[in-house]
Write a protein that holds these residues in place. Structure first.
Motif, mmCIF file in Angstrom:
data_model
loop_
_atom_site.group_PDB
_atom_site.id
_atom_site.type_symbol
_atom_site.label_atom_id
_atom_site.label_comp_id
_atom_site.label_asym_id
_atom_site.label_seq_id
_atom_site.Cartn_x
_atom_site.Cartn_y
_atom_site.Cartn_z
ATOM 1 N N PRO A 1 0.823 -1.222 0.000
ATOM 2 C CA PRO A 1 0.000 0.000 0.000
ATOM 3 C C PRO A 1 0.855 1.268 0.000
ATOM 4 N N VAL A 2 0.397 2.283 -0.724
ATOM 5 C CA VAL A 2 1.104 3.559 -0.794
ATOM 6 C C VAL A 2 0.064 4.677 -0.894
ATOM 7 N N MET A 3 0.381 5.812 -0.270
ATOM 8 C CA MET A 3 -0.531 6.958 -0.263
ATOM 9 C C MET A 3 0.054 8.074 -1.124
ATOM 10 N N PHE A 4 -0.722 8.518 -2.116
ATOM 11 C CA PHE A 4 -0.336 9.659 -2.934
ATOM 12 C C PHE A 4 -1.033 10.901 -2.395
ATOM 13 N N PRO A 5 -0.311 12.028 -2.321
ATOM 14 C CA PRO A 5 -0.914 13.233 -1.719
ATOM 15 C C PRO A 5 -2.055 13.783 -2.571
ATOM 16 N N GLY B 1 5.814 12.641 -4.110
ATOM 17 C CA GLY B 1 5.233 12.976 -2.821
ATOM 18 C C GLY B 1 4.509 11.818 -2.167
ATOM 19 N N ALA B 2 4.651 10.615 -2.725
ATOM 20 C CA ALA B 2 3.963 9.434 -2.190
ATOM 21 C C ALA B 2 4.753 8.838 -1.030
ATOM 22 N N GLN B 3 4.029 8.094 -0.195
ATOM 23 C CA GLN B 3 4.672 7.495 0.982
ATOM 24 C C GLN B 3 3.970 6.200 1.358
ATOM 25 N N ILE B 4 4.772 5.222 1.731
ATOM 26 C CA ILE B 4 4.229 3.978 2.287
ATOM 27 C C ILE B 4 3.920 4.233 3.756
ATOM 28 N N PRO B 5 2.715 3.921 4.225
ATOM 29 C CA PRO B 5 2.364 4.206 5.628
ATOM 30 C C PRO B 5 3.367 3.586 6.601
ATOM 31 N N GLY B 6 3.877 4.438 7.498
ATOM 32 C CA GLY B 6 4.805 3.976 8.515
ATOM 33 C C GLY B 6 6.249 3.892 8.072
ATOM 34 N N ALA C 1 9.494 6.062 6.169
ATOM 35 C CA ALA C 1 9.963 7.372 5.717
ATOM 36 C C ALA C 1 10.241 7.348 4.222
ATOM 37 N N ARG C 2 10.157 8.537 3.601
ATOM 38 C CA ARG C 2 10.381 8.635 2.163
ATOM 39 C C ARG C 2 11.865 8.479 1.827
ATOM 40 N N GLY C 3 12.129 8.191 0.528
ATOM 41 C CA GLY C 3 13.503 8.141 0.034
ATOM 42 C C GLY C 3 14.177 6.810 0.291
ATOM 43 N N THR D 1 12.391 3.972 2.221
ATOM 44 C CA THR D 1 11.371 3.303 1.399
ATOM 45 C C THR D 1 12.009 2.267 0.487
ATOM 46 N N GLN D 2 13.150 2.629 -0.135
ATOM 47 C CA GLN D 2 13.843 1.695 -1.017
ATOM 48 C C GLN D 2 14.309 0.465 -0.249
ATOM 49 N N ARG D 3 14.847 0.677 0.958
ATOM 50 C CA ARG D 3 15.308 -0.471 1.769
ATOM 51 C C ARG D 3 14.130 -1.354 2.177
ATOM 52 N N TYR D 4 13.014 -0.731 2.553
ATOM 53 C CA TYR D 4 11.831 -1.505 2.944
ATOM 54 C C TYR D 4 11.316 -2.349 1.783
ATOM 55 N N LEU D 5 11.179 -1.717 0.609
ATOM 56 C CA LEU D 5 10.687 -2.447 -0.552
ATOM 57 C C LEU D 5 11.663 -3.531 -0.988
#
Length: 444
Positions: free
Chosen positions: A245-249, A353-358, A360-362, A365-369
């Motif tokens: 899931p990802v949230m776009f502003p 400007g999108a973010q995966i809930p919980g 941080a951006r950048g 996010t890459q490490r999480y994915l």
């Protein structure tokens, strides 16, 4: 009532032209695969595929990879695998050498151009080594008889150079045809379709061998069932996705602000497709080719080591399917990591400007994915490894006389390649149909 856009396949002149060009170039490739290299003994070469033991397993494996070009010692006996081996070497070097990795990340377009240039350059020495290795293997298997007069001195020098140049030119010709297909035919599928055509070309011959065998003809029903089940499993795994899931502003529309949009990032279970199978097969045959240079060594331990490598990697025995399984799994993780790093989801989502809930951006996010992608890659990699090594493992359980028949019609690793190429080709054609306005959602 909705109608499939595929019925309009031939109405688009551009798509029809691409398909006809691809088919014509593949026909030229298959025609060239029947042109023998100069100076060979055709009768002796025809005996190679009937050789038993580890040597026979190796020859049959090389024959399958080349689409039958080895059995008649064609100018395309090496196929396009020297080119693929060169790609493997360069892709292995990129994570090791920081300057190369930086070049690929800073300017992907320039990095791809660099890769294509040096892959083509490295293909030539790889083709030379592969050609010499194949000739040495053939002559060593035939014992006192010599299929090809080979040497770098005396009266055999000119025939040797003619043979080598013919085989190298055949490989480069195959690569060139693949590039033409990618450019003027089905985009990006040139080399895949070249390999696909080689594998599929053996299907009719293997089917006739099985049907006309008076002892095992009834196995055709089991073979068809195995093919259907295997194809279903391959497609099922290839279509597997994990939706993160990802949230776009929200966006400002006039004086009002729209609500944030919920979406997902689809991560594939098998992102690498059939590439790990091709990589593993190329890398498994390369040591055997190198060993052929030392099989006639007068040093005993060198001679025994070369024979041992040829025996282990000849497609028979218990060790080969285990090594093949391990190589496919490792290459699946390796190639998936390379592809995923190139897509750089973290930076691209941050720019939007999108973010995966919980998360941080950048970079976080890459490490999480990346962690999520590696977890879901594990079942996909294990599946690829099992399917690729299954025929070799089952071959150990079959009666010796049954092993001589082509019970699987095409190896499961070949089937993986075939299904992957067909799936990718259909996706490309479908996207082209939609880009030309033939979208099944719009046609009613």
């Amino acid at each position: 009532m909705k109608r499939s856009a595929w019925r309009y396949l031939w109405k688009s002149k551009d798509i029809r032209r691409k398909l006809l060009i691809s088919l014509a170039l593949l026909a030229i490739y298959r025609f060239a695969s029947n042109v023998p290299v100069p100076g060979i003994d055709r009768e002796l070469v025809s005996q190679l595929t009937r050789t038993s033991g580890a040597a026979g397993g190796l020859i049959n494996l090389l024959d399958m990879l080349s689409g039958g070009a080895v059995s008649n010692f064609s100018v395309l006996a090496m196929g396009v695998y020297p080119y693929i081996t060169a790609q493997i070497i360069l892709q292995l070097l990129i994570p090791i050498i920081p300057a190369l990795e930086k070049k690929m990340q800073d300017d992907p377009r320039e990095g791809r151009a660099w890769m294509e240039k040096w892959t083509m350059i490295l293909t030539i020495p790889m083709a030379v080594l592969s050609a010499i290795g194949q000739i040495n293997i053939f002559n060593a298997i035939l014992g006192q008889s010599v299929a090809v007069r080979f040497g770098f001195s005396g009266d055999v020098l000119i025939p040797t150079l003619a043979t080598l140049l013919s085989m190298i030119a055949g490989t480069m010709f195959g690569v060139w045809l693949g590039e033409l297909i990618s450019e003027f035919g089905i985009r990006g599928q040139g080399l895949s379709l070249i390999i696909f055509s080689g594998i599929v070309s053996s299907l009719p011959r293997n089917l006739v061998t099985l049907v006309t065998d008076p002892t095992w003809w009834w196995l055709i029903f089991i073979v068809v069932t195995l093919l259907v089940v295997t194809i279903y499993a391959i497609v099922y795994v290839q279509e597997g996705r994990r939706h993160v899931p990802v949230m776009f502003p929200g966006r400002r529309v006039g004086s009002r602000m729209s609500m944030p949009v919920k979406s997902t990032v689809p991560l594939m279970v098998n992102m690498a497709g059939m590439i790990p199978i091709i990589f593993a097969q190329s890398l498994m045959t390369f040591p055997t080719i190198l060993a052929s240079f030392f099989v006639n060594s007068k040093t005993k331990w060198v001679h025994n080591l070369a024979l041992g490598i040829q025996k282990v990697l000849g497609g028979q025995g218990v060790i080969y399917p285990i090594l093949f399984f391990i190589m496919v799994v490792l290459f699946t993780f390796f190639y998936t990591d390379i592809l995923f790093a190139q897509q750089n989801y973290g930076e691209n989502l941050k720019k939007q400007g999108a973010q995966i809930p919980g998360v941080a951006r950048g970079a976080p996010t890459q490490r999480y994915l990346t962690r999520v992608q590696r977890r879901i890659t594990l079942p996909g990699a294990l599946f690829l490894g099992v399917v690729a090594a299954l025929p070799f493992a089952l071959g150990l359980l079959l009666p010796p006389d049954l092993q001589t028949t082509q019970i699987f019609l095409v190896s499961s690793s070949g089937l993986l390649i075939v299904v992957g190429v067909v799936r990718d080709t259909f996706s490309i054609i479908e996207s082209d149909l939609k880009s030309h306005g033939y979208d099944d959602r719009l046609i009613s």
